[in-house]
Scaffold this motif. Structure first.
Motif, PDB file in Angstrom:
ATOM      1  N   ASP A 106       0.842  -1.209   0.000  1.00  0.00           N
ATOM      2  CA  ASP A 106       0.000   0.000   0.000  1.00  0.00           C
ATOM      3  C   ASP A 106       0.871   1.251   0.000  1.00  0.00           C
ATOM      4  O   ASP A 106       2.009   1.228   0.486  1.00  0.00           O
ATOM      5  N   LEU A 107       0.307   2.337  -0.505  1.00  0.00           N
ATOM      6  CA  LEU A 107       0.941   3.648  -0.360  1.00  0.00           C
ATOM      7  C   LEU A 107       0.091   4.474   0.598  1.00  0.00           C
ATOM      8  O   LEU A 107      -1.135   4.418   0.548  1.00  0.00           O
ATOM      9  N   MET A 108       0.764   5.182   1.504  1.00  0.00           N
ATOM     10  CA  MET A 108       0.054   5.980   2.513  1.00  0.00           C
ATOM     11  C   MET A 108       0.471   7.446   2.437  1.00  0.00           C
ATOM     12  O   MET A 108       1.652   7.767   2.596  1.00  0.00           O
ATOM     13  N   LEU A 109      -0.500   8.301   2.203  1.00  0.00           N
ATOM     14  CA  LEU A 109      -0.266   9.745   2.308  1.00  0.00           C
ATOM     15  C   LEU A 109      -0.091  10.081   3.789  1.00  0.00           C
ATOM     16  O   LEU A 109      -0.946   9.730   4.612  1.00  0.00           O
ATOM     17  N   ILE A 110       1.022  10.726   4.122  1.00  0.00           N
ATOM     18  CA  ILE A 110       1.260  11.080   5.528  1.00  0.00           C
ATOM     19  C   ILE A 110       0.499  12.379   5.818  1.00  0.00           C
ATOM     20  O   ILE A 110       0.743  13.408   5.179  1.00  0.00           O
ATOM     21  N   THR A 111      -0.430  12.301   6.768  1.00  0.00           N
ATOM     22  CA  THR A 111      -1.234  13.486   7.103  1.00  0.00           C
ATOM     23  C   THR A 111      -0.799  14.097   8.436  1.00  0.00           C
ATOM     24  O   THR A 111      -1.199  15.208   8.768  1.00  0.00           O
ATOM     25  N   GLY A 112      -0.020  13.348   9.193  1.00  0.00           N
ATOM     26  CA  GLY A 112       0.469  13.849  10.477  1.00  0.00           C
ATOM     27  C   GLY A 112       1.591  12.953  10.973  1.00  0.00           C
ATOM     28  O   GLY A 112       1.864  11.912  10.359  1.00  0.00           O
ATOM     29  N   GLN A 113       2.233  13.362  12.039  1.00  0.00           N
ATOM     30  CA  GLN A 113       3.373  12.556  12.507  1.00  0.00           C
ATOM     31  C   GLN A 113       3.545  12.630  14.015  1.00  0.00           C
ATOM     32  O   GLN A 113       3.085  13.559  14.677  1.00  0.00           O
ATOM     33  N   ILE A 114       4.259  11.616  14.520  1.00  0.00           N
ATOM     34  CA  ILE A 114       4.656  11.588  15.931  1.00  0.00           C
ATOM     35  C   ILE A 114       6.177  11.445  15.958  1.00  0.00           C
ATOM     36  O   ILE A 114       6.726  10.473  15.415  1.00  0.00           O
ATOM     37  N   ALA A 115       6.840  12.443  16.546  1.00  0.00           N
ATOM     38  CA  ALA A 115       8.311  12.457  16.568  1.00  0.00           C
ATOM     39  C   ALA A 115       8.830  12.442  18.005  1.00  0.00           C
ATOM     40  O   ALA A 115       9.988  12.792  18.252  1.00  0.00           O
ATOM     41  N   SER A 116       7.983  12.008  18.934  1.00  0.00           N
ATOM     42  CA  SER A 116       8.321  12.115  20.362  1.00  0.00           C
ATOM     43  C   SER A 116       9.355  11.084  20.820  1.00  0.00           C
ATOM     44  O   SER A 116       9.811  11.144  21.957  1.00  0.00           O
ATOM     45  N   PHE A 117       9.696  10.126  19.955  1.00  0.00           N
ATOM     46  CA  PHE A 117      10.641   9.079  20.359  1.00  0.00           C
ATOM     47  C   PHE A 117      12.044   9.306  19.801  1.00  0.00           C
ATOM     48  O   PHE A 117      12.905   8.443  19.916  1.00  0.00           O
ATOM     49  N   ILE A 118      12.225  10.446  19.169  1.00  0.00           N
ATOM     50  CA  ILE A 118      13.547  10.813  18.632  1.00  0.00           C
ATOM     51  C   ILE A 118      13.918  12.195  19.165  1.00  0.00           C
ATOM     52  O   ILE A 118      13.028  12.981  19.499  1.00  0.00           O
ATOM     53  N   PRO A 119      15.221  12.483  19.257  1.00  0.00           N
ATOM     54  CA  PRO A 119      15.605  13.840  19.659  1.00  0.00           C
ATOM     55  C   PRO A 119      15.172  14.842  18.594  1.00  0.00           C
ATOM     56  O   PRO A 119      15.149  14.509  17.407  1.00  0.00           O
ATOM     57  N   SER A 120      14.841  16.037  19.030  1.00  0.00           N
ATOM     58  CA  SER A 120      14.459  17.065  18.057  1.00  0.00           C
ATOM     59  C   SER A 120      15.670  17.472  17.226  1.00  0.00           C
ATOM     60  O   SER A 120      16.753  17.698  17.769  1.00  0.00           O
ATOM     61  N   PRO A 121      15.479  17.598  15.907  1.00  0.00           N
ATOM     62  CA  PRO A 121      16.574  18.090  15.064  1.00  0.00           C
ATOM     63  C   PRO A 121      16.873  19.569  15.343  1.00  0.00           C
ATOM     64  O   PRO A 121      17.881  20.085  14.874  1.00  0.00           O
ATOM     65  N   LEU A 122      16.001  20.221  16.102  1.00  0.00           N
ATOM     66  CA  LEU A 122      16.170  21.654  16.380  1.00  0.00           C
ATOM     67  C   LEU A 122      16.824  21.890  17.745  1.00  0.00           C
ATOM     68  O   LEU A 122      16.998  23.042  18.165  1.00  0.00           O
ATOM     69  N   ARG A 123      17.193  20.787  18.427  1.00  0.00           N
ATOM     70  CA  ARG A 123      17.823  20.897  19.734  1.00  0.00           C
ATOM     71  C   ARG A 123      19.163  21.630  19.603  1.00  0.00           C
ATOM     72  O   ARG A 123      19.858  21.470  18.610  1.00  0.00           O
ATOM     73  N   GLY A 124      19.501  22.415  20.583  1.00  0.00           N
ATOM     74  CA  GLY A 124      20.754  23.177  20.528  1.00  0.00           C
ATOM     75  C   GLY A 124      20.470  24.624  20.141  1.00  0.00           C
ATOM     76  O   GLY A 124      19.303  25.003  19.975  1.00  0.00           O
ATOM     77  N   ALA A 125      21.550  25.369  19.987  1.00  0.00           N
ATOM     78  CA  ALA A 125      21.395  26.790  19.647  1.00  0.00           C
ATOM     79  C   ALA A 125      20.510  26.919  18.410  1.00  0.00           C
ATOM     80  O   ALA A 125      20.710  26.194  17.424  1.00  0.00           O
ATOM     81  N   ASN A 126      19.531  27.802  18.477  1.00  0.00           N
ATOM     82  CA  ASN A 126      18.672  27.981  17.303  1.00  0.00           C
ATOM     83  C   ASN A 126      19.457  28.645  16.175  1.00  0.00           C
ATOM     84  O   ASN A 126      20.279  29.530  16.410  1.00  0.00           O
ATOM     85  N   ILE A 127      19.193  28.182  14.950  1.00  0.00           N
ATOM     86  CA  ILE A 127      19.804  28.840  13.794  1.00  0.00           C
ATOM     87  C   ILE A 127      18.799  29.889  13.317  1.00  0.00           C
ATOM     88  O   ILE A 127      17.880  29.596  12.542  1.00  0.00           O
ATOM     89  N   ASP A 128      18.987  31.103  13.809  1.00  0.00           N
ATOM     90  CA  ASP A 128      18.014  32.172  13.540  1.00  0.00           C
ATOM     91  C   ASP A 128      17.880  32.446  12.046  1.00  0.00           C
ATOM     92  O   ASP A 128      16.816  32.864  11.582  1.00  0.00           O
ATOM     93  N   GLU A 129      18.970  32.196  11.316  1.00  0.00           N
ATOM     94  CA  GLU A 129      18.949  32.443   9.865  1.00  0.00           C
ATOM     95  C   GLU A 129      17.953  31.518   9.166  1.00  0.00           C
ATOM     96  O   GLU A 129      17.503  31.806   8.059  1.00  0.00           O
ATOM     97  N   LEU A 130      17.660  30.364   9.792  1.00  0.00           N
ATOM     98  CA  LEU A 130      16.748  29.401   9.166  1.00  0.00           C
ATOM     99  C   LEU A 130      15.315  29.573   9.635  1.00  0.00           C
ATOM    100  O   LEU A 130      14.360  29.413   8.875  1.00  0.00           O
ATOM    101  N   GLY A 131      15.136  29.844  10.948  1.00  0.00           N
ATOM    102  CA  GLY A 131      13.780  29.949  11.484  1.00  0.00           C
ATOM    103  C   GLY A 131      13.797  30.274  12.960  1.00  0.00           C
ATOM    104  O   GLY A 131      14.871  30.375  13.564  1.00  0.00           O
ATOM    105  N   GLY A 132      12.627  30.394  13.537  1.00  0.00           N
ATOM    106  CA  GLY A 132      12.497  30.802  14.938  1.00  0.00           C
ATOM    107  C   GLY A 132      12.783  29.681  15.929  1.00  0.00           C
ATOM    108  O   GLY A 132      12.859  28.509  15.553  1.00  0.00           O
ATOM    109  N   ARG A 133      12.931  30.058  17.184  1.00  0.00           N
ATOM    110  CA  ARG A 133      13.268  29.104  18.247  1.00  0.00           C
ATOM    111  C   ARG A 133      12.172  28.073  18.498  1.00  0.00           C
ATOM    112  O   ARG A 133      12.442  26.898  18.730  1.00  0.00           O
ATOM    113  N   PHE A 134      10.908  28.524  18.492  1.00  0.00           N
ATOM    114  CA  PHE A 134       9.796  27.642  18.856  1.00  0.00           C
ATOM    115  C   PHE A 134       8.798  27.545  17.699  1.00  0.00           C
ATOM    116  O   PHE A 134       7.699  28.099  17.767  1.00  0.00           O
TER     117      PHE A 134
END
Ligand code: HPA
Length: 276
Positions: free
Chosen positions: A126-154
């Motif tokens: 089957d193919l599944m269109l992803i409509t939402g996600q759960i990422a609570s079991f992995i570290p956030s890729p945004l952890r650490g100093a925020n890269i302000d040039e890319l986007g906001g902290r939160f």
């Protein structure tokens, strides 16, 4: 400047020195789906090895290069091969390619993967269109100093997968007569497949498919304001649902079988994105 951003800019310099191409869509090809690259009208390629500091995959079947070219009239950069968190890379390295493709000019991040089916009624292939996600079991890729040039902290994550792009996927599936499933993707860190108890937990939490990629890249992309679209190839029923033990070989075989259907779908979706 943060080390992570400095490394990203170095990679961007390498790209700039070698490639003169501005993509609109960035496409990430998951396990066994790399053959899609053959349907692209290729203009240029860039091996990951030739980009200073770029993370290179260790998994068999994951070749590593960027392909620049056209799907229909739409300029795309396509990742043939990606690195996974379970290979030992920092999350910031795992999402570096997505960030780099945004710097190249891509507005849309199109993520694909092979995943285990959790929802009742899903079948291998089957193919599944992803409509939402759960990422609570992995570290956030945004952890650490925020890269302000890319986007906001939160950054807000209320609608990670773009609704207009979801509509395009549904329409493309109808056009091609594909019975497209839909659901929530949950990323585990892997590399072990889930236990039956973890699959039960996933279902209780609202997941419809489980895998080892994608959610982290989607977060990094939303941080930068990219539009995200994702499709999972359900390569197997998840552990405890599948009557047989899981194997990487099975995952690849099913992904290969689904490839023609998947390729036609991706072509149709990208063509329609070009008309957005
Ligand atoms: N679990 C996690 N990742 C996967 C699976 C699975 O069952 N199949 C393909 N990738």
């Amino acid at each position: 400047m943060s080390e992570v951003y400095e490394k990203l800019l170095k990679c961007y310099e390498c790209y700039k020195e070698r490639i003169d191409f501005t993509p609109k869509v960035a496409l990430v090809l998951g396990s066994g789906l790399g053959d899609f690259a053959e349907t692209i009208r290729v203009v240029d390629t860039l091996d990951y090895h030739d980009i200073e500091g770029f993370p290179v995959s260790t998994v068999p079947g994951h070749t590593g290069r960027f392909i620049f070219g056209y799907v229909g009239e739409v300029p795309v950069v396509c990742m043939q091969g990606r690195v996974h968190y379970y290979e030992g890379y920092e999350m910031s390295d795992v999402v570096l390619p997505a960030r780099l493709m945004k710097l190249m000019g891509a507005e849309v991040l199109f993520l694909t993967n092979a995943a285990g089916g959790v929802k009742q009624g899903f079948h291998a292939g089957d193919l599944m269109l992803i409509t939402g996600q759960i990422a609570s079991f992995i570290p956030s890729p945004l952890r650490g100093a925020n890269i302000d040039e890319l986007g906001g902290r939160f950054p807000d994550m209320s609608q990670i997968y773009d609704l207009d792009l979801q509509r395009i996927v549904r329409k493309a599936a109808v056009t091609l007569g594909i019975d497209m499933k839909e659901g929530t993707y949950l990323q585990f860190s892997g590399p072990q497949y889930e236990s039956p108890q973890e699959v039960t937990m996933s279902r209780t939490l609202g997941a419809d498919a489980v895998g080892m990629s994608t959610a982290c890249e989607a977060i990094a992309a939303r941080h930068m304001g990219m539009k995200v679209v994702g499709i999972s190839c359900i390569s197997n029923l998840a552990c405890g649902i599948s009557p047989t033990p899981l194997s990487h070989k099975e995952v690849q075989e099913v992904a290969d079988e689904v490839a023609p259907k998947f390729q036609a779908l991706v072509t149709e979706i990208i063509t329609q994105i070009g008309e957005m």
